[in-house]
Design a protein around this motif. Structure first.
Motif, PDB file in Angstrom:
ATOM      1  N   GLU A   4       7.524 -19.351  22.093  1.00  0.00           N
ATOM      2  CA  GLU A   4       7.521 -19.049  20.666  1.00  0.00           C
ATOM      3  C   GLU A   4       8.689 -19.769  19.994  1.00  0.00           C
ATOM      4  N   THR A   5       8.501 -20.118  18.731  1.00  0.00           N
ATOM      5  CA  THR A   5       9.544 -20.815  17.978  1.00  0.00           C
ATOM      6  C   THR A   5       9.601 -20.283  16.556  1.00  0.00           C
ATOM      7  N   ASP A   6      10.782 -20.330  15.963  1.00  0.00           N
ATOM      8  CA  ASP A   6      10.945 -19.922  14.566  1.00  0.00           C
ATOM      9  C   ASP A   6      10.547 -21.036  13.602  1.00  0.00           C
ATOM     10  N   LYS A   8       8.326 -23.795  11.518  1.00  0.00           N
ATOM     11  CA  LYS A   8       7.028 -23.832  10.857  1.00  0.00           C
ATOM     12  C   LYS A   8       6.447 -25.227  11.019  1.00  0.00           C
ATOM     13  N   LYS A  47       3.715 -20.925  20.033  1.00  0.00           N
ATOM     14  CA  LYS A  47       3.323 -20.235  18.808  1.00  0.00           C
ATOM     15  C   LYS A  47       4.398 -20.444  17.738  1.00  0.00           C
ATOM     16  N   GLN A  49       6.074 -19.816  13.782  1.00  0.00           N
ATOM     17  CA  GLN A  49       6.285 -18.676  12.895  1.00  0.00           C
ATOM     18  C   GLN A  49       5.184 -18.566  11.846  1.00  0.00           C
ATOM     19  N   CYS A  50       4.624 -19.714  11.442  1.00  0.00           N
ATOM     20  CA  CYS A  50       3.596 -19.736  10.397  1.00  0.00           C
ATOM     21  C   CYS A  50       2.222 -19.338  10.919  1.00  0.00           C
TER      22      CYS A  50
END
Length: 288
Positions: A4-6, A8, A47, A49-50
């Protein structure tokens, strides 16, 4: 693996131009581990953030080439949708004489295994220490057609029984080679090789099955002198590119197989030592 990443997708990665930020989207592989202990395929789902996702994979080149990798992805997608396989993979490597001894001596000169030192250099070490960067160069349709027109200017293309016009691949490849030679500023007499990766599926006699799953590519070198490449017309360089690609016939492929089978060690480091230490200016392009 999942990640997961922050970030966008649109805001942080844009049009996916080359960037160090993209490395995190790909599976990390520890190449210090013996190849026999590595998985054949690594897959990473990231995945954003958007709500967007990216799916990346790494597959062992000892198992399959680029076209085979795309075949794998397409069929995997069908299974993921609950569909059945559209095409079953053809896995018999003996069609390219895998596991068999060389049946004859090479009948062609295989320049891709005969590298040349840079003028004034006696080893590869200085070249290997040079910093390398990747860039994405965009050519518009108009620019490509201008290159084709320039390369084909003055050629007799009316008689279909003779030569046909240079393809987009041939002229763009020739253009990049000329630009690379100019940018490097080598001496006029410096030998330079253009390495082209050729798909042999349709070039074999008989042709390989369309669903052949394995490595069906060979590298060939277009050989030239830097001064000739930079000072000659684009048509001259495109002609050299075409002649080298057309050289890849079923006989040439079998000669390459015989050459490789006669080597005691196929490790690239061994080839470097055997062929007087590689330090050749080279560009790599893919031909499908």
């Amino acid at each position: 693996m999942e990640a997961e990443t922050d970030a966008k997708l649109d805001a942080d990665l844009g049009e996916f131009t080359l960037s160090p930020d993209h490395i995190s989207l790909f599976p990390h592989i520890d190449y210090a581990i013996p190849i026999s202990q590595l998985a054949l395929v690594f897959v990473q789902l990231t995945k954003f953030q958007c709500g967007a996702i990216s799916l990346s994979f790494a597959i062992s080149h000892a198992i399959v080439d680029g076209q085979g990798g795309l075949f794998f992805l397409n069929e995997w997608a069908r299974l993921a949708r609950g569909e059945s396989l559209k095409f079953a993979p053809f896995n018999d490597r003996k069609i390219l004489r895998a596991g068999e001894p060389a049946i004859a001596s090479p009948t062609f000169e295989h320049l891709q295994f005969q590298p040349t030192l840079l003028i004034g250099k006696s080893s590869i070490e200085s070249e290997r220490k040079n910093e390398r960067k990747c860039s994405m160069l965009k050519l518009t349709k108009i620019q490509i057609e201008m290159l084709r027109e320039k390369a084909n200017k003055g050629r007799n293309l009316e008689d279909s029984s003779k030569e046909h016009s240079y393809t987009r691949y041939e002229v763009v490849t020739a253009h990049i080679w000329r630009c690379a030679c100019k940018a490097r500023g080598h001496k006029f007499e410096q030998r330079t090789n253009l390495s082209i990766c050729v798909d042999i599926r349709k070039r074999m006699q008989p042709p390989l099955p369309k669903t052949y799953f394995g490595n069906a590519i060979i590298d060939v070198n277009v050989v030239g002198v830097s001064g000739d490449i930079t000072s000659s017309p684009l048509e001259y360089v495109a002609r050299k590119v075409r002649a080298t690609i057309e050289m890849v016939t079923s006989d040439y492929v079998n000669s390459t197989i015989n050459f490789l089978k006669k080597q005691e060690d196929l490790n690239i480091k061994t080839f470097i030592q055997l062929e007087t230490k590689r330090a050749l200016p080279m560009e790599t392009l893919i031909l499908q």
